[in-house]
Write a protein that holds these residues in place. Sequence first.
Motif, mmCIF file in Angstrom:
data_model
loop_
_atom_site.group_PDB
_atom_site.id
_atom_site.type_symbol
_atom_site.label_atom_id
_atom_site.label_comp_id
_atom_site.label_asym_id
_atom_site.label_seq_id
_atom_site.Cartn_x
_atom_site.Cartn_y
_atom_site.Cartn_z
ATOM 1 N N PRO A 61 0.737 -1.394 -0.214
ATOM 2 C CA PRO A 61 -0.351 0.303 0.183
ATOM 3 C C PRO A 61 0.750 1.348 -0.335
ATOM 4 N N ASP A 62 2.022 1.359 0.750
ATOM 5 C CA ASP A 62 3.141 2.178 0.354
ATOM 6 C C ASP A 62 4.387 1.783 -0.233
ATOM 7 N N PRO A 86 -5.873 -3.086 6.090
ATOM 8 C CA PRO A 86 -4.952 -2.201 6.480
ATOM 9 C C PRO A 86 -3.528 -3.061 7.352
ATOM 10 N N GLU A 117 1.607 -0.568 -6.426
ATOM 11 C CA GLU A 117 1.497 0.321 -5.252
ATOM 12 C C GLU A 117 -0.038 0.099 -5.318
ATOM 13 N N CYS A 118 -0.693 -0.485 -4.235
ATOM 14 C CA CYS A 118 -2.092 -0.960 -4.458
ATOM 15 C C CYS A 118 -2.690 -1.025 -2.945
ATOM 16 N N GLY A 119 -3.975 -1.019 -3.091
ATOM 17 C CA GLY A 119 -4.818 -1.394 -1.318
ATOM 18 C C GLY A 119 -4.524 -2.871 -1.645
#
Length: 120
Positions: free
Chosen positions: A73-74, A106, A100-102
Amino acid sequence: MTIKRIHSGGAFEPKIGYCRAVVAGGWVHVAGTVGQGDGVTAQCRDALSIIHNALKEAGADWKEVVRDTYMLPDAAEFEPCWPILADTFGANPPVATMIECGLIDPKYRMEIEVTALRPA
């Protein structure tokens, strides 16, 4: 062609309807795998351990991995994992892609997917 499905017992496997790895036609396809732990490097190491177990059950090892995909994600968190990945693959690095993705939750900082060719 015989197809072998490998389950790791991960919580998402029955919820989503997938298995950790599939062996088909000499290829080992390992699903995107997240690890547990605090921080991206701990999760990277744990995901690699889960993947390694699936590869071994499929009759392969790190040197047979030909492609891997890293999803984070980052993207800034990828560099701390480079030494871990370089050590894992050593003299037999696969081709690789970082996206880079969700991710599904989280709390996960990295997901890794690999494809390997089983030794003849």
